[in-house]
Design a protein around this motif. Structure first.
Motif, short mmCIF file in Angstrom:
data_model
loop_
_atom_site.label_atom_id
_atom_site.label_comp_id
_atom_site.label_asym_id
_atom_site.label_seq_id
_atom_site.Cartn_x
_atom_site.Cartn_y
_atom_site.Cartn_z
N ALA A 174 46.33 -43.05 0.54
CA ALA A 174 47.41 -42.14 0.14
C ALA A 174 47.87 -41.29 1.31
O ALA A 174 49.07 -41.07 1.49
N LEU A 175 46.94 -40.82 2.14
CA LEU A 175 47.31 -40.01 3.29
C LEU A 175 48.09 -40.82 4.32
O LEU A 175 49.05 -40.32 4.90
N VAL A 176 47.69 -42.06 4.53
CA VAL A 176 48.43 -42.92 5.47
C VAL A 176 49.85 -43.15 4.96
O VAL A 176 50.81 -43.11 5.73
N SER A 177 49.99 -43.35 3.65
CA SER A 177 51.34 -43.52 3.07
C SER A 177 52.17 -42.26 3.27
O SER A 177 53.35 -42.33 3.64
N LEU A 178 51.57 -41.10 3.03
CA LEU A 178 52.26 -39.84 3.24
C LEU A 178 52.63 -39.66 4.71
O LEU A 178 53.75 -39.24 5.04
N ALA A 179 51.71 -40.01 5.59
CA ALA A 179 51.97 -39.88 7.04
C ALA A 179 53.15 -40.75 7.46
O ALA A 179 53.95 -40.35 8.31
N ARG A 180 53.27 -41.94 6.88
CA ARG A 180 54.40 -42.80 7.20
C ARG A 180 55.72 -42.11 6.86
O ARG A 180 56.70 -42.22 7.57
N MET A 181 55.73 -41.39 5.74
CA MET A 181 56.95 -40.72 5.29
C MET A 181 57.26 -39.48 6.14
O MET A 181 58.42 -39.13 6.32
N THR A 182 56.23 -38.81 6.64
CA THR A 182 56.43 -37.57 7.39
C THR A 182 56.45 -37.77 8.90
O THR A 182 56.70 -36.83 9.64
N GLY A 183 56.14 -39.00 9.34
CA GLY A 183 56.08 -39.25 10.78
C GLY A 183 54.78 -38.80 11.41
O GLY A 183 54.67 -38.68 12.62
N GLY A 184 53.77 -38.57 10.56
CA GLY A 184 52.47 -38.12 11.06
C GLY A 184 51.48 -39.25 11.23
O GLY A 184 51.81 -40.43 11.04
N TRP B 277 46.01 -32.33 16.75
CA TRP B 277 45.32 -32.88 15.58
C TRP B 277 44.56 -31.78 14.86
O TRP B 277 43.75 -31.09 15.47
N LEU B 278 44.80 -31.63 13.57
CA LEU B 278 44.08 -30.66 12.75
C LEU B 278 42.93 -31.38 12.06
O LEU B 278 43.15 -32.33 11.30
N ASP B 279 41.71 -30.92 12.29
CA ASP B 279 40.53 -31.50 11.66
C ASP B 279 40.34 -30.85 10.30
O ASP B 279 40.14 -29.64 10.19
N CYS B 280 40.43 -31.67 9.25
CA CYS B 280 40.32 -31.17 7.87
C CYS B 280 38.99 -31.53 7.22
O CYS B 280 38.85 -31.41 6.00
N GLY B 281 38.02 -31.98 8.00
CA GLY B 281 36.72 -32.33 7.44
C GLY B 281 36.87 -33.42 6.39
O GLY B 281 37.44 -34.47 6.66
N GLN B 282 36.38 -33.16 5.19
CA GLN B 282 36.49 -34.11 4.09
C GLN B 282 37.57 -33.72 3.09
O GLN B 282 37.69 -34.33 2.03
N ALA B 283 38.37 -32.72 3.43
CA ALA B 283 39.36 -32.17 2.50
C ALA B 283 40.70 -32.89 2.59
O ALA B 283 41.58 -32.50 3.36
N ALA B 284 40.85 -33.93 1.79
CA ALA B 284 42.09 -34.70 1.79
C ALA B 284 43.28 -33.84 1.37
O ALA B 284 44.40 -34.04 1.86
N GLY B 285 43.06 -32.87 0.50
CA GLY B 285 44.13 -31.99 0.06
C GLY B 285 44.70 -31.16 1.20
O GLY B 285 45.92 -30.99 1.31
N THR C 68 37.81 -40.49 1.11
CA THR C 68 37.49 -41.75 0.43
C THR C 68 38.58 -42.76 0.73
O THR C 68 39.68 -42.40 1.17
N ALA C 69 38.31 -44.03 0.49
CA ALA C 69 39.30 -45.08 0.78
C ALA C 69 40.62 -44.84 0.04
O ALA C 69 41.69 -44.93 0.67
N PRO C 70 40.61 -44.53 -1.26
CA PRO C 70 41.89 -44.28 -1.93
C PRO C 70 42.63 -43.06 -1.36
O PRO C 70 43.86 -43.08 -1.21
N GLN C 71 41.89 -42.01 -1.02
CA GLN C 71 42.52 -40.83 -0.43
C GLN C 71 43.11 -41.16 0.93
O GLN C 71 44.22 -40.75 1.26
N HIS C 72 42.36 -41.92 1.73
CA HIS C 72 42.85 -42.30 3.06
C HIS C 72 44.13 -43.11 2.93
O HIS C 72 45.10 -42.88 3.67
#
Length: 136
Positions: free
Chosen positions: A95-105, A63-71, A89-93
């Motif tokens: 979006a990240l969950v959606s991206l993770a679904r696509m990448t298997g993360g 697991w890579l800890d990215c702090g608050q940096a969604a980018g 933030t909730a919208p960023q989270h």
């Protein structure tokens, strides 16, 4: 941390190849799974390529800890890393969950309590931690 089969995997902070080798070897010798996490915020100050190179071939969940940096978290997922920790933030989270679904993360909202390896006696401390965390 929980794996796909609902087994608790105690997290251990690693910041270099020596620590990663120690954790990997100790977990294997004890036959106890664990997860490795980067130092807090390492995705921001060490970068995604550093973590990707460090954990390449690592058999443990990493697991890579990215702090608050969604980018940085998004870059890590796009780079194929399996796990990121980001306080977004909730919208960023979302979006990240959606991206993770696509990448298997996977995305965690907050850093789990993880063992920090001491400078001296790291193997002994790690063995005690893993044995205490292991539920047969």
């Amino acid at each position: 941390m929980i794996d796909k089969h609902d087994h608790y995997m105690p997290p251990v902070t690693v910041s270099g190849a020596g620590e990663l080798a120690l954790v990997t070897a100790t977990a294997a010798s004890l036959r106890i799974n664990c997860a490795v996490v980067s130092p807090p915020g390492a995705g921001c100050f060490m970068g995604v390529p550093w973590w990707a190179a460090l954990v390449a071939g690592c058999p443990l969940p990493a697991w890579l800890d990215c702090g608050q940096a969604a980018g940085h978290a998004a870059a890590a997922l796009r780079a194929g890393l399996s796990g990121v920790i980001v306080s977004a933030t909730a919208p960023q989270h979302h979006a990240l969950v959606s991206l993770a679904r696509m990448t298997g993360g996977h995305v965690l909202r907050q850093r789990p309590h993880a063992l920090e390896l001491p400078a001296k006696g790291a193997r002994d401390a790690l063995e005690r931690y893993l044995r205490a965390s292991h539920i047969p």
